[in-house]
Design a protein around this motif. Structure first.
Motif, PDB file in Angstrom:
ATOM      1  N   LEU A  40       0.823  -1.212   0.000  1.00 40.36           N
ATOM      2  CA  LEU A  40       0.000   0.000   0.000  1.00 40.36           C
ATOM      3  C   LEU A  40       0.855   1.259   0.000  1.00 40.36           C
ATOM      4  O   LEU A  40       0.495   2.265  -0.606  1.00 40.36           O
ATOM      5  N   GLU A  41       2.011   1.212   0.659  1.00 41.70           N
ATOM      6  CA  GLU A  41       2.904   2.374   0.686  1.00 41.70           C
ATOM      7  C   GLU A  41       3.527   2.647  -0.679  1.00 41.70           C
ATOM      8  O   GLU A  41       4.004   3.743  -0.939  1.00 41.70           O
ATOM      9  N   LEU A  47      -3.606   8.185  -3.751  1.00 39.60           N
ATOM     10  CA  LEU A  47      -4.500   7.046  -3.978  1.00 39.60           C
ATOM     11  C   LEU A  47      -4.667   6.162  -2.753  1.00 39.60           C
ATOM     12  O   LEU A  47      -5.376   5.161  -2.797  1.00 39.60           O
ATOM     13  N   GLN A  48      -4.018   6.530  -1.657  1.00 40.32           N
ATOM     14  CA  GLN A  48      -4.171   5.768  -0.427  1.00 40.32           C
ATOM     15  C   GLN A  48      -5.392   6.274   0.322  1.00 40.32           C
ATOM     16  O   GLN A  48      -5.545   7.461   0.557  1.00 40.32           O
ATOM     17  N   ASP A  49      -6.259   5.351   0.677  1.00 34.79           N
ATOM     18  CA  ASP A  49      -7.525   5.651   1.351  1.00 34.79           C
ATOM     19  C   ASP A  49      -8.315   6.695   0.569  1.00 34.79           C
ATOM     20  O   ASP A  49      -8.743   7.713   1.087  1.00 34.79           O
ATOM     21  N   HIS A  50      -8.461   6.421  -0.733  1.00 35.23           N
ATOM     22  CA  HIS A  50      -9.147   7.328  -1.659  1.00 35.23           C
ATOM     23  C   HIS A  50     -10.064   6.505  -2.556  1.00 35.23           C
ATOM     24  O   HIS A  50      -9.728   5.396  -2.954  1.00 35.23           O
ATOM     25  N   ALA A  75      -7.398   1.339  -8.815  1.00 33.24           N
ATOM     26  CA  ALA A  75      -7.002   0.092  -8.164  1.00 33.24           C
ATOM     27  C   ALA A  75      -7.475  -1.118  -8.959  1.00 33.24           C
ATOM     28  O   ALA A  75      -6.785  -2.126  -9.025  1.00 33.24           O
ATOM     29  N   GLU A  76      -8.636  -1.023  -9.583  1.00 28.89           N
ATOM     30  CA  GLU A  76      -9.134  -2.125 -10.405  1.00 28.89           C
ATOM     31  C   GLU A  76      -8.194  -2.396 -11.586  1.00 28.89           C
ATOM     32  O   GLU A  76      -7.966  -3.543 -11.957  1.00 28.89           O
ATOM     33  N   ARG A  77      -7.637  -1.336 -12.181  1.00 24.94           N
ATOM     34  CA  ARG A  77      -6.672  -1.521 -13.274  1.00 24.94           C
ATOM     35  C   ARG A  77      -5.418  -2.225 -12.761  1.00 24.94           C
ATOM     36  O   ARG A  77      -4.859  -3.092 -13.432  1.00 24.94           O
TER      37      ARG A  77
END
Length: 84
Positions: A40-41, A47-50, A75-77
């Motif tokens: 995640l980092e 895009l983190q927690d978005h 994220a789906e991509r």
């Protein structure tokens, strides 16, 4: 070469890292061990927690917290590219 990801999901201290190291030691093809926090980092902070990237929703079940990770369009991509 197609990337494959083996998710190991469990509470802390359940042995996920030990399983990952055992896979690395016993398989012919190389496996990278990337903890979820490190993965995640790697995402841009925007895009983190978005909603466009990954977002986290906490709910309570039987007095215990449960966190669901939701994937937005970006994220789906990422998931499709790496066959997650």
């Amino acid at each position: 070469m197609t990337a494959r990801i083996v998710p190991l999901n469990e509470v802390g201290s359940a042995g996920k890292s030990s399983i990952a190291r055992a896979l690395q030691a016993t398989t012919a093809e190389p496996f990278l061990h990337v903890p979820m926090d490190a993965f995640l980092e790697m995402l841009p902070e925007a895009l983190q927690d978005h909603a466009q990237g990954f977002s986290f929703e906490t709910s309570w079940q039987d007095g215990k917290p449960s966190v669901a990770i939701k994937a937005g369009p970006c994220a789906e991509r990422i998931k499709a590219k790496f066959q997650l």
